[in-house]
Motif scaffolding. Structure first.
Motif, mmCIF file in Angstrom:
data_model
loop_
_atom_site.group_PDB
_atom_site.id
_atom_site.type_symbol
_atom_site.label_atom_id
_atom_site.label_comp_id
_atom_site.label_asym_id
_atom_site.label_seq_id
_atom_site.Cartn_x
_atom_site.Cartn_y
_atom_site.Cartn_z
ATOM 1 N N UNK A 3 29.062 26.511 28.259
ATOM 2 C CA UNK A 3 29.507 27.323 29.419
ATOM 3 C C UNK A 3 30.159 26.468 30.538
ATOM 4 N N UNK A 4 30.301 25.255 30.353
ATOM 5 C CA UNK A 4 31.132 24.396 31.069
ATOM 6 C C UNK A 4 32.758 24.747 30.502
ATOM 7 N N UNK A 5 32.745 24.650 29.254
ATOM 8 C CA UNK A 5 34.071 25.154 28.685
ATOM 9 C C UNK A 5 34.511 26.603 29.342
ATOM 10 N N UNK A 6 33.551 27.393 29.198
ATOM 11 C CA UNK A 6 34.038 28.728 29.541
ATOM 12 C C UNK A 6 34.620 28.788 31.051
ATOM 13 N N UNK A 7 33.615 28.105 31.919
ATOM 14 C CA UNK A 7 34.108 28.111 33.429
ATOM 15 C C UNK A 7 35.518 27.562 33.594
ATOM 16 N N UNK A 8 35.855 26.253 32.532
ATOM 17 C CA UNK A 8 37.091 25.566 32.783
ATOM 18 C C UNK A 8 38.108 26.718 32.346
ATOM 19 N N UNK A 9 37.861 27.069 31.229
ATOM 20 C CA UNK A 9 38.778 28.127 30.585
ATOM 21 C C UNK A 9 39.024 29.337 31.596
ATOM 22 N N UNK A 10 38.193 29.786 32.141
ATOM 23 C CA UNK A 10 38.296 30.810 33.121
ATOM 24 C C UNK A 10 39.383 30.474 34.240
ATOM 25 N N UNK A 11 38.951 29.422 34.658
ATOM 26 C CA UNK A 11 39.903 29.005 36.000
ATOM 27 C C UNK A 11 41.567 28.546 35.366
ATOM 28 N N UNK A 12 41.415 28.151 34.112
ATOM 29 C CA UNK A 12 42.736 27.998 33.511
ATOM 30 C C UNK A 12 43.623 29.286 33.608
ATOM 31 N N UNK A 13 42.870 30.329 32.928
ATOM 32 C CA UNK A 13 43.326 31.730 32.781
ATOM 33 C C UNK A 13 43.695 32.312 34.053
ATOM 34 N N UNK A 14 43.073 31.915 35.101
ATOM 35 C CA UNK A 14 43.225 32.467 36.558
ATOM 36 C C UNK A 14 44.621 31.959 37.090
ATOM 37 N N UNK A 15 44.863 30.792 36.915
ATOM 38 C CA UNK A 15 45.943 30.225 37.359
ATOM 39 C C UNK A 15 46.473 28.910 36.508
#
Lengths: 125, 302, 249
Positions: free
Chosen positions: C168-180
């Motif tokens: 889940x930590x990876x998922x949230x990091x990945x999601x932020x990276x995709x955002x910007x």
């Protein structure tokens, strides 16, 4: 077949193709005419475009509609088409002929004798 | 019934505007061509319509809802384009099977027949296909999904001539058998014009023309005749292009002649020759121009 | 015209099953990671000898932590991987919206974490098992599958929960990276700069506190609750930040 590379609108070409079928007797009076979907498949064109071609014939009363059954060749279709082609095609050709004759300074009697000579040549062939 | 509706839709990427206050609506069951030169925003329009990207401003309605994040629009539409990709862990056969699981109207037998006809191998992967083969494979999915809104963005990219003809014929036959709203984009109008009922012509970030393909064609006409005779008719008309062959001129103008004027033209020995939809499209998108001859005449005169 | 009225649950179910087929690469990399873990875990054991006059004890400590640590790394990278553009584009080739894609991805992460979390302690047991054969042991393993099944199942449970946490930590990091695209450099900078800057101001202390928050929890139930709450927050944030992302641009 249709002259697909020609610049004449495709629905006009569709109408003329059916007219020719009627003139040469492939389609007789009260025969069922191809549906717009059959025409679309036959020529790989949009059914709506094919429908426009049929509408042209319907407006000229060359074909008539039977509700739910489709379009059929009118009884006087051939006569109408003969009259129409005489009026349109033949007149256009005559006009071109006269224009060309005027350009070359060929007078009417000369032109008529040329027509007679050509007719004789065709018969002789 | 209207299926797709764009009201003042604008899309910008940074400072670059791709669509500028675009307005149009597509009726149900119409096969429409999205036509325009490269880079005019055809793909952007299509991606907005299926909800892949979001309009910067304006209102987009597909089946009366905003397509962005709409599961309803996603389930009832499909966009076939270059970016259509599948996991490289799946074989082509797997992908067809998965498509069948997702799309409720999926025509499995049709997909299989097309798959065999175009000579695909069940165990191949989409990433290993050539460009043309990939386009063909994606197009099969687009056809067989039978989605109420089916969108093809430059579907024949990379296909050879035979495959192109086969695809367009397959598209038409399937459209006749299962009428639905279809959009096809192309910058080669002559390749698709006979298939189309309507044309949506995009130019300068907006819809320049939207209507029956035959109407576009009849917007213009070529006048052919002696130059001195033609010139009296076209004095107050906008000349789109002109070509002079000896004493004869060929002049492309807007087709606004009345039937009286037409018969007058005939008597003057001037022919009115219809133009192809493609010529009309070029005339409309290049605007008022004197044609290539004027380029040369201009340099000598100035 | 016949229009489909899809239900979110139905689409999520289809997407989850699709991801089980399409994301098999994730499991291949898990196996590779755990084999590496076994290899290093076995080598990393420490040994020694103590001599008490007449009695000499030779001992060897083998640790089963290698596979667990590598599994957590794997979980973190898998969390990032499924947020990437390629995976999202694939999802939108079939029926999807951002919410259904997120939920089915999360379900997939939970499923994969459960498998990985179970395998990790088992891989640890293999290390101990090999050690067992190589020496002539007097004392053998502690809290192993055979010697203490209850402890072992608690170990599996803990391992699964940690795996889920890292995924889940990876998922949230990945999601932020995709955002910007600015998130990634910021994040890397933060990892290096944050501890340095805050060294004197309790920066490391902060990290230590986080580790202690989970690591020192002795009640399984409380530990479970801490993980569930943290993971839920991570996933909720991820769904929130990706709700406007564009696909197949």
């Amino acid at each position: 077949m249709l002259n697909m590379d020609g610049s004449k609108p495709i629905y006009v070409q569709i109408a003329e193709w059916i007219e020719t079928e009627i003139i040469d007797g492939t389609l007789s009076p009260d025969d069922k005419v191809y549906s717009q979907y059959q025409l679309a498949e036959l020529f790989t064109i949009n059914p709506a475009t094919a429908g426009k071609g049929l509408t042209l014939l319907l407006e000229a009363e060359v074909v008539y509609k039977r509700r739910g059954l489709g379009m059929f060749v009118a009884s006087d279709a051939r006569d109408k088409l003969f009259a129409k082609r005489k009026e349109e095609t033949l007149r256009r050709l005559i006009r071109e002929l006269l224009n060309e004759a005027a350009l070359l300074g060929v007078d009417d009697s000369h032109l008529l004798s040329m027509i007679e000579a050509e007719r004789a040549r065709i018969k002789g062939e | 019934m209207t299926v797709i509706e764009f009201n003042d839709v604008t899309k910008t990427y940074g400072r670059r505007t791709v669509l500028d206050k675009m307005n149009f609506s597509i009726r149900q069951g119409v096969l429409t061509g999205i036509i325009g030169r490269n880079g005019v925003g055809k793909s952007t329009l299509m991606k907005i319509a299926v909800g892949h990207i979001q309009a910067t401003s304006g209102d987009v309605r597909v089946f009366s809802v905003n397509p962005f994040n709409s599961l309803k629009v996603s389930a009832n539409s499909i966009l076939v384009d270059d970016a259509m990709s599948f996991s490289d862990k799946l074989t082509l056969k797997d992908i067809l099977q998965e498509a069948g699981r997702f799309y409720p109207n999926w025509d499995g037998p049709l997909a299989q027949r097309l798959f065999d006809y175009f000579g695909f191998h069940s165990n191949a992967r989409q990433v290993d296909l050539s460009k043309g083969k990939k386009s063909t494979f994606n197009a099969i999915i687009g056809l067989a999904s039978h989605c109420p809104v089916t969108i093809f963005d430059e579907p024949t990219t990379g296909m050879d001539t035979v495959a192109r003809k086969d695809f367009y014929r397959a598209l038409l036959k399937d459209y006749i058998a299962h009428p639905r709203t279809i959009l096809v984009s192309s910058h080669h109008l002559e390749e698709v014009e006979d298939l189309l009922e309507d044309i949506l012509l995009i130019h300068n970030k907006t819809a320049l023309f939207h209507g029956p393909a035959t109407d576009l064609q009849e917007m213009f006409v070529n006048l052919i005749g002696k130059e001195e005779k033609i010139s009296t008719f076209i004095a107050d008309r906008e000349i789109i292009s002109s070509q002079i062959n000896g004493s004869y001129s060929e002049i492309l103008v807007k087709n606004t002649f009345t039937s009286d004027e037409k018969s007058h033209l005939h008597t003057q020995g001037i022919q009115l020759v219809p133009v192809s939809a493609d010529d009309a499209y070029v005339a409309l998108t290049t605007g008022k121009k004197g044609g290539i001859d004027h380029v040369f005449n201009g340099t000598t005169a100035d | 015209m016949y229009l489909t009225e899809p239900r979110l649950t139905n689409i999520v179910k289809k997407q989850f099953l699709h991801k089980l087929n399409a994301y098999t690469g994730v499991f291949n990399s898990l196996i590779v990671m755990q084999l590496i873990g076994i290899f290093f875990g076995y080598g990393a054991g420490s040994g020694g000898s103590s001599n008490g006059g007449t009695l000499t004890i030779d001992y060897r400590l083998s640790t089963g932590d290698g596979p667990v640590i590598l599994t957590l790394l794997w979980a973190f990278s898998m969390g990032i991987l499924v947020t990437t553009l390629a995976y999202r584009n694939d999802a939108f080739s079939f029926i999807s919206n951002r919410l259904s894609h997120n939920i089915s991805s999360i379900l997939f992460l939970l499923f994969a974490s459960a498998i990985a979390g179970t395998l990790a302690p088992l891989a640890g047991s293999i290390i101990k098992f090999i050690s067992l054969f190589q020496s002539n042991p007097f004392f053998t393993e502690a809290s192993g599958l055979v010697s203490s099944p209850t402890d072992f199942s608690i170990g599996v449970m803990t391992s699964i929960l940690y795996t889920v946490l890292f995924a889940s930590l990876g998922y949230v990091v990945g999601s932020f990276v995709q955002r910007s695209k600015f998130v990634l450099p910021l994040l890397i900078a933060a990892i290096f700069v944050f501890p340095l800057l805050q060294l004197n101001m309790g920066g490391l202390d902060f990290i230590a506190k986080i580790v202690a928050f989970f690591g020192s929890e002795t009640s399984l139930l409380l530990f479970l609750m801490k993980i569930v709450v943290t993971v839920s927050i991570f996933f909720a944030i991820s769904i929130r930040v990706t709700t406007k992302t564009e696909v197949r641009k």
